[in-house]
Design an enzyme around this catalytic site. Structure first.
Site, PDB file in Angstrom:
ATOM      1  N   HIS A 119       0.869  -1.181   0.000  1.00 35.18           N
ATOM      2  CA  HIS A 119       0.000   0.000   0.000  1.00 35.18           C
ATOM      3  C   HIS A 119       0.908   1.234   0.000  1.00 35.18           C
ATOM      4  O   HIS A 119       2.034   1.179   0.516  1.00 35.18           O
ATOM      5  CB  HIS A 119      -0.829  -0.056   1.291  1.00 35.18           C
ATOM      6  CG  HIS A 119      -1.876   0.987   1.430  1.00 35.18           C
ATOM      7  ND1 HIS A 119      -1.604   2.265   1.846  1.00 35.18           N
ATOM      8  CD2 HIS A 119      -3.219   0.946   1.231  1.00 35.18           C
ATOM      9  CE1 HIS A 119      -2.721   2.968   1.914  1.00 35.18           C
ATOM     10  NE2 HIS A 119      -3.722   2.185   1.539  1.00 35.18           N
ATOM     11  N   ASP A 196       3.173  -4.604   8.059  1.00 32.95           N
ATOM     12  CA  ASP A 196       1.972  -3.779   7.950  1.00 32.95           C
ATOM     13  C   ASP A 196       0.772  -4.722   8.068  1.00 32.95           C
ATOM     14  O   ASP A 196       0.439  -5.442   7.128  1.00 32.95           O
ATOM     15  CB  ASP A 196       2.005  -3.062   6.593  1.00 32.95           C
ATOM     16  CG  ASP A 196       0.668  -2.439   6.219  1.00 32.95           C
ATOM     17  OD1 ASP A 196      -0.297  -2.559   6.992  1.00 32.95           O
ATOM     18  OD2 ASP A 196       0.599  -1.834   5.129  1.00 32.95           O
ATOM     19  N   GLN A 199      -4.445  -5.149   6.899  1.00 35.05           N
ATOM     20  CA  GLN A 199      -5.479  -6.029   6.344  1.00 35.05           C
ATOM     21  C   GLN A 199      -5.483  -7.409   6.995  1.00 35.05           C
ATOM     22  O   GLN A 199      -6.222  -8.290   6.558  1.00 35.05           O
ATOM     23  CB  GLN A 199      -5.283  -6.196   4.832  1.00 35.05           C
ATOM     24  CG  GLN A 199      -5.472  -4.929   4.038  1.00 35.05           C
ATOM     25  CD  GLN A 199      -6.879  -4.353   4.143  1.00 35.05           C
ATOM     26  OE1 GLN A 199      -7.837  -5.052   4.504  1.00 35.05           O
ATOM     27  NE2 GLN A 199      -7.033  -3.079   3.828  1.00 35.05           N
ATOM     28  N   LYS A 222     -10.096  -0.632  10.737  1.00 34.55           N
ATOM     29  CA  LYS A 222     -10.264  -1.790   9.851  1.00 34.55           C
ATOM     30  C   LYS A 222     -10.580  -3.061  10.640  1.00 34.55           C
ATOM     31  O   LYS A 222     -10.736  -4.130  10.087  1.00 34.55           O
ATOM     32  CB  LYS A 222      -9.002  -1.990   9.008  1.00 34.55           C
ATOM     33  CG  LYS A 222      -8.770  -0.839   7.999  1.00 34.55           C
ATOM     34  CD  LYS A 222      -7.637  -1.152   7.079  1.00 34.55           C
ATOM     35  CE  LYS A 222      -7.089   0.067   6.361  1.00 34.55           C
ATOM     36  NZ  LYS A 222      -7.919   0.481   5.222  1.00 34.55           N
ATOM     37  N   CYS A 362      -4.807   2.431  -3.676  1.00 36.67           N
ATOM     38  CA  CYS A 362      -3.578   2.956  -3.029  1.00 36.67           C
ATOM     39  C   CYS A 362      -2.420   1.987  -3.210  1.00 36.67           C
ATOM     40  O   CYS A 362      -1.627   1.776  -2.277  1.00 36.67           O
ATOM     41  CB  CYS A 362      -3.791   3.243  -1.548  1.00 36.67           C
ATOM     42  SG  CYS A 362      -5.025   4.486  -1.251  1.00 36.67           S
TER      43      CYS A 362
HETATM   44  C1  LIG Z   1      -2.258  -2.898   3.535  1.00 41.67           C
HETATM   45  C2  LIG Z   1      -2.600  -1.516   4.013  1.00 41.67           C
HETATM   46  N1  LIG Z   1      -1.664  -0.800   4.633  1.00 41.67           N
HETATM   47  C3  LIG Z   1      -1.905   0.426   5.107  1.00 41.67           C
HETATM   48  C4  LIG Z   1      -3.146   1.009   4.956  1.00 41.67           C
HETATM   49  C5  LIG Z   1      -3.365   2.380   5.492  1.00 41.67           C
HETATM   50  O1  LIG Z   1      -4.301   2.355   6.509  1.00 41.67           O
HETATM   51  P1  LIG Z   1      -4.800   3.729   7.176  1.00 41.67           P
HETATM   52  O2  LIG Z   1      -5.353   4.548   6.059  1.00 41.67           O
HETATM   53  O3  LIG Z   1      -5.810   3.302   8.159  1.00 41.67           O
HETATM   54  O4  LIG Z   1      -3.604   4.357   7.781  1.00 41.67           O
HETATM   55  C6  LIG Z   1      -4.155   0.304   4.304  1.00 41.67           C
HETATM   56  C7  LIG Z   1      -5.469   0.930   4.091  1.00 41.67           C
HETATM   57  O5  LIG Z   1      -6.240   0.546   3.249  1.00 41.67           O
HETATM   58  C8  LIG Z   1      -3.868  -0.991   3.821  1.00 41.67           C
HETATM   59  O6  LIG Z   1      -4.807  -1.701   3.199  1.00 41.67           O
END
Ligand SMILES: Cc1ncc(COP(=O)(O)O)c(C=O)c1O
Length: 406
Positions: A119, A196, A199, A222, A362
């Protein structure tokens, strides 16, 4: 799991006179009544600033805030609540690492290793760190079905690799990274590993000690919690050594005119009044998940994902990206319908009350790697069921008919 839907008030809503079919949990989950009640209860009964007052109400608020930290610690099986830093989100956790941990870890010529699945929030902070320090960014390729290619990972890991950062679960392909293997391989060359978990946490049990990660990040919103609260887990010695990313009230021990001393971790990272209600809401969300049982959630969602994949693949002209089966996916299925732009698919589905995401999710480097401008993405939560998938598929048939007659 059958009664779960009644915990989510919003699911009673209609969209365009159709029942709401929410299939965008990967973007943000809906919130159960239990979480809303915990937040309301805090404001109704316990509201005061934390860590400041010696008076009873402030002590109660502090207790509730710190209890939430303990719940997160248990949820991740961290050695202690002191390994848990509250942040705003996964994005903030990763930015703090790139800003505060990164500079002590990499110098010119060193390497930061990511994968093509990332992401943007696990790419851009490292790009900036690489630009500032002269370190090199490298990306690990994927196998045919969208898994991290471990052969390429082994090839790209060198003694120059100082940071390895990757998604536990891909937000586009739904693939699960072999975290334990990757961590062991990265530690072998002396690299630090950041995962990270944005998900992952809503879909499978996470044990940071078993995974042996150095840092783990996720977002409350999430995992059925509120927006504006996130988590950074870190190994004790790494958190102790890491500089705060922000300075101000709450995080200090003693302030002089020229210099100050700071609280120990995790409090030294939480400058200013924290998101107290958010942390309490997240604690309630994790309680909710524990009550459902993470293993049950995982089994239920795997079955529903298998059903989703089978039904999607039966639609003529549909290309599904990543694994062609449900059990290798966690919560997410991205696809395209031949000859129809993903935004058109999402717009027509919306007319039927079916809410899905369309775009690059993203993850522009991943889209470029796959040679795709965009996809439709459906993602599942604990409240989805077969009826949702049938509505999705009925909507997709309508999209095909509409474009066939166009
Ligand atoms: C794999 C992953 N990392 C990071 C993020 C970023 O999350 P946040 O916008 O809650 O900081 C997302 C959000 O969709 C994501 O899917």
């Amino acid at each position: 799991m059958k009664t779960v839907r009644s915990d989510f008030e919003i699911l009673k809503k209609t969209i365009n006179n159709q029942p709401l079919t929410y299939l965008d949990t990967a973007a943000t989950s809906q919130k159960p009544n239990q979480v809303l009640a915990a937040i309301q209860n805090y404001y109704l009964k316990d509201n005061a600033n934390v860590h400041r007052g010696v008076y009873t109400l402030s002590e109660q608020a502090t207790q509730a805030y710190e209890d939430a930290r303990t719940k997160v610690g248990h949820f991740l099986n961290a050695p202690s609540a002191r390994n848990i830093v509250f942040t705003r989100s996964t994005t903030e956790s990763l930015n703090w690492l790139a800003q505060s941990f990164g500079p002590g870890q990499v110098e010119a010529g060193d390497e930061i290793l990511l994968t093509y699945l990332e992401h943007h929030s696990n790419i851009v902070p490292w790009q900036v760190l690489a630009q500032k320090t002269g370190a090199k960014l490298k990306y690990v390729g994927l196998t045919e079905d969208g898994q991290v290619d471990l052969v390429d990972f082994a090839d790209q890991l060198t003694t120059k690799t100082k940071i390895v950062s990757f998604a536990h679960v891909s937000n586009v392909l739904g693939t699960l990274a072999p975290v334990k293997k990757m961590v062991a391989m990265a530690h072998e060359v002396g690299a630090r590993v950041i995962v990270d978990g944005a998900q992952a946490v809503a879909h499978l049990p996470v044990d940071v000690q078993d995974l042996d990660v150095d840092f783990y990040a996720f977002s409350g919103h999430k995992v059925y919690g509120p927006t504006g609260i996130g988590v950074l887990y870190g190994r004790t010695e790494l958190l102790e050594a890491m500089e705060p990313a922000q300075y101000g009230g709450e995080m200090i021990e003693k302030v002089g005119l020229e210099s100050s001393t700071f609280q120990p971790a995790p409090w030294k990272f939480e400058a200013g009044t924290p998101n107290i209600a958010g942390a309490i809401g997240l604690g309630a969300a994790l309680d909710y998940m524990q009550e459902l049982g993470l293993a049950q959630v995982s089994d239920y969602e795997t079955d529903l994902m298998e059903e989703t994949v089978t039904k999607l693949l039966a639609i003529p002209g549909l290309t599904l990206y990543g694994p062609q089966n449900g059990h290798d996916r966690y919560g997410v299925a991205a696809f395209n319908l031949a000859g129809v732009h993903p935004h058109d698919v999402a717009t027509i589905l919306d007319q039927e009350g079916v809410e899905v995401r369309a775009g690059h999710h993203c993850a522009q480097p991943l889209m470029a790697y796959l040679g795709l401008p965009a996809t439709v993405r459906v993602s599942l939560g604990v409240y989805n069921n077969s009826a949702d998938i049938d509505r999705l598929c009925a909507g997709l048939h309508q999209v095909r008919e509409y474009f066939a007659n166009d």
